[in-house]
Write a protein that holds these residues in place. Sequence first.
Motif, short mmCIF file in Angstrom:
data_model
loop_
_atom_site.label_atom_id
_atom_site.label_comp_id
_atom_site.label_asym_id
_atom_site.label_seq_id
_atom_site.Cartn_x
_atom_site.Cartn_y
_atom_site.Cartn_z
N UNK A 1 0.73 -1.30 -0.06
CA UNK A 1 0.07 0.10 -0.10
C UNK A 1 0.96 1.18 -0.20
N UNK A 2 0.73 2.10 -0.79
CA UNK A 2 1.38 3.18 -1.16
C UNK A 2 3.06 3.13 -1.04
N UNK A 3 3.36 1.75 -1.51
CA UNK A 3 4.84 2.01 -1.79
C UNK A 3 5.38 1.01 -0.48
N UNK A 4 4.59 0.78 0.51
CA UNK A 4 4.66 0.11 1.92
C UNK A 4 4.31 -1.19 2.03
N UNK A 5 5.09 -2.18 2.33
CA UNK A 5 4.60 -3.60 2.55
C UNK A 5 4.50 -3.75 4.01
N UNK A 6 3.08 -4.42 4.27
CA UNK A 6 2.83 -4.73 5.52
C UNK A 6 2.09 -6.00 5.57
N UNK A 7 1.93 -6.55 6.73
CA UNK A 7 1.40 -7.84 6.91
C UNK A 7 0.38 -7.96 7.76
N UNK A 8 -0.67 -8.58 7.58
CA UNK A 8 -2.19 -8.50 8.06
C UNK A 8 -3.17 -9.65 7.74
N UNK A 9 -4.27 -9.87 8.08
CA UNK A 9 -5.11 -10.79 7.73
C UNK A 9 -6.09 -10.14 6.79
N UNK A 10 -6.11 -8.96 6.65
CA UNK A 10 -7.03 -8.37 5.48
C UNK A 10 -6.18 -7.20 4.97
N UNK A 11 -6.49 -6.74 3.74
CA UNK A 11 -5.89 -5.69 3.05
C UNK A 11 -6.90 -4.29 3.48
N UNK A 12 -6.49 -3.29 3.19
CA UNK A 12 -6.96 -1.91 3.61
C UNK A 12 -8.20 -1.89 2.77
N UNK A 13 -9.34 -0.76 3.27
CA UNK A 13 -10.31 -0.71 2.22
C UNK A 13 -10.09 0.13 1.08
N UNK A 14 -10.96 -0.56 -0.02
CA UNK A 14 -10.84 0.13 -1.30
C UNK A 14 -11.43 1.41 -1.16
N UNK A 15 -10.79 2.53 -1.39
CA UNK A 15 -11.44 3.88 -1.18
C UNK A 15 -11.71 4.42 -2.71
N UNK A 16 -11.45 3.64 -3.53
CA UNK A 16 -11.83 4.19 -5.11
C UNK A 16 -13.22 4.86 -5.44
N UNK A 17 -14.22 4.49 -4.63
CA UNK A 17 -15.49 5.05 -4.83
C UNK A 17 -15.84 6.05 -3.88
N UNK A 18 -14.97 6.61 -2.82
CA UNK A 18 -15.21 7.79 -2.03
C UNK A 18 -15.39 8.99 -2.78
N UNK A 19 -14.78 9.41 -3.69
CA UNK A 19 -14.92 10.66 -4.44
C UNK A 19 -16.25 10.36 -5.25
N UNK A 20 -16.93 9.38 -5.59
CA UNK A 20 -18.15 9.41 -6.01
C UNK A 20 -19.22 9.70 -5.08
N UNK A 21 -19.10 9.77 -3.83
CA UNK A 21 -19.86 10.08 -2.84
C UNK A 21 -19.56 11.29 -2.12
N UNK A 22 -18.66 12.03 -2.80
CA UNK A 22 -18.23 13.55 -1.99
C UNK A 22 -17.30 13.49 -0.91
N UNK A 23 -16.71 12.26 -0.72
CA UNK A 23 -15.75 12.19 0.52
C UNK A 23 -14.51 12.39 -0.01
N UNK A 24 -13.46 12.81 0.76
CA UNK A 24 -12.17 12.93 0.49
C UNK A 24 -11.24 12.27 1.54
N UNK A 25 -10.00 11.60 1.15
CA UNK A 25 -9.22 11.12 2.07
C UNK A 25 -7.69 11.53 1.51
N UNK A 26 -7.11 12.35 2.34
CA UNK A 26 -5.92 13.05 1.87
C UNK A 26 -4.56 11.93 1.95
N UNK A 27 -3.77 12.21 0.98
CA UNK A 27 -2.71 11.33 0.98
C UNK A 27 -1.82 11.31 2.05
N UNK A 28 -0.71 10.26 2.13
CA UNK A 28 0.36 10.25 3.05
C UNK A 28 -0.17 10.02 4.44
N UNK A 29 -0.89 8.74 4.62
CA UNK A 29 -1.25 8.45 5.88
C UNK A 29 -2.50 8.13 6.26
#
Length: 278
Positions: free
Chosen positions: A79-107
């Motif tokens: 994720x974002x050039x970082x390798x991490x270990x977990x049982x689940x991936x991070x949420x898919x935020x690709x549809x946030x913009x369609x509903x007017x939500x913003x998530x700023x980069x770097x963290x």
Amino acid sequence: MSALESEISELWTQYQNDAIDAGTAGEDEYATLEAFLDSLEDGEVRAAEKQGDSWEANEWVKQGILLNFGLRSIQQYEHGGTTYNDVLPLADSSEYGDRGSRNTPDGTVVRQGAHIGSDCIMMSPSFVNIGAHVGDGTLVDSCDTVGSCAQIGDNVKLGANTLIGGVLEPVENAPVIVEDNVSLGAGCRVTSGFVVGENSVVGENTLLTPRIPVYDLVEEEVIYGELPADRRAFTRFVESSISDHDLFDGGAYKPAVVATDLETETLEATEREDALRE
């Protein structure tokens, strides 16, 4: 009981009885877990819901979250050039913009199984854990943490460096609740299933936890575990039962929260002290 709830409950029984684990779960089980996570992200199911005047945990939802940990193996993700270990991936935020939500980069990190509503702002760095529900129009500011299963209402402002604690276990315990139209000042901490009533304004660096009393000057009572609706709240210190001690002069004090009516101007220091001592 919905079909999904029934399937999760059955899986939970098998898991508790050691009849299934990460090594024996198959396609059907994982399809159920994926459908469950999708329902959490869509806001169709929630870890807690308001029943009348009180919030109650949906135990089967918490069980579903725990099953996603217990029936999955650790994998390596990118994720974002970082390798991490977990049982689940991070949420898919690709549809946030369609509903007017913003998530700023770097963290800005949202774990799979968390719901982010419409017209939200997620400032970096911030973290929203699995099972959390962030309502429409809510601001999650920089350095904020929204813990597992926390329920954040609509049009809430979480000031910078705010911690909303997670309550995943025991499954019957309700998580932290922040109701609609609440404003939490920078540096606030809300933990252990505390309920912040709607329309309240909480001063910066206030700790809200069931172990700290709330002096409600509106109803003139001391309460624990909740801040009533339509309150202005801030931290004060009241005399401790330890009182005087050889190691310090002037007595000991412990933290408390004072709650006034929203329409009341903030009390002067002397008035606050008199109110606490009456």
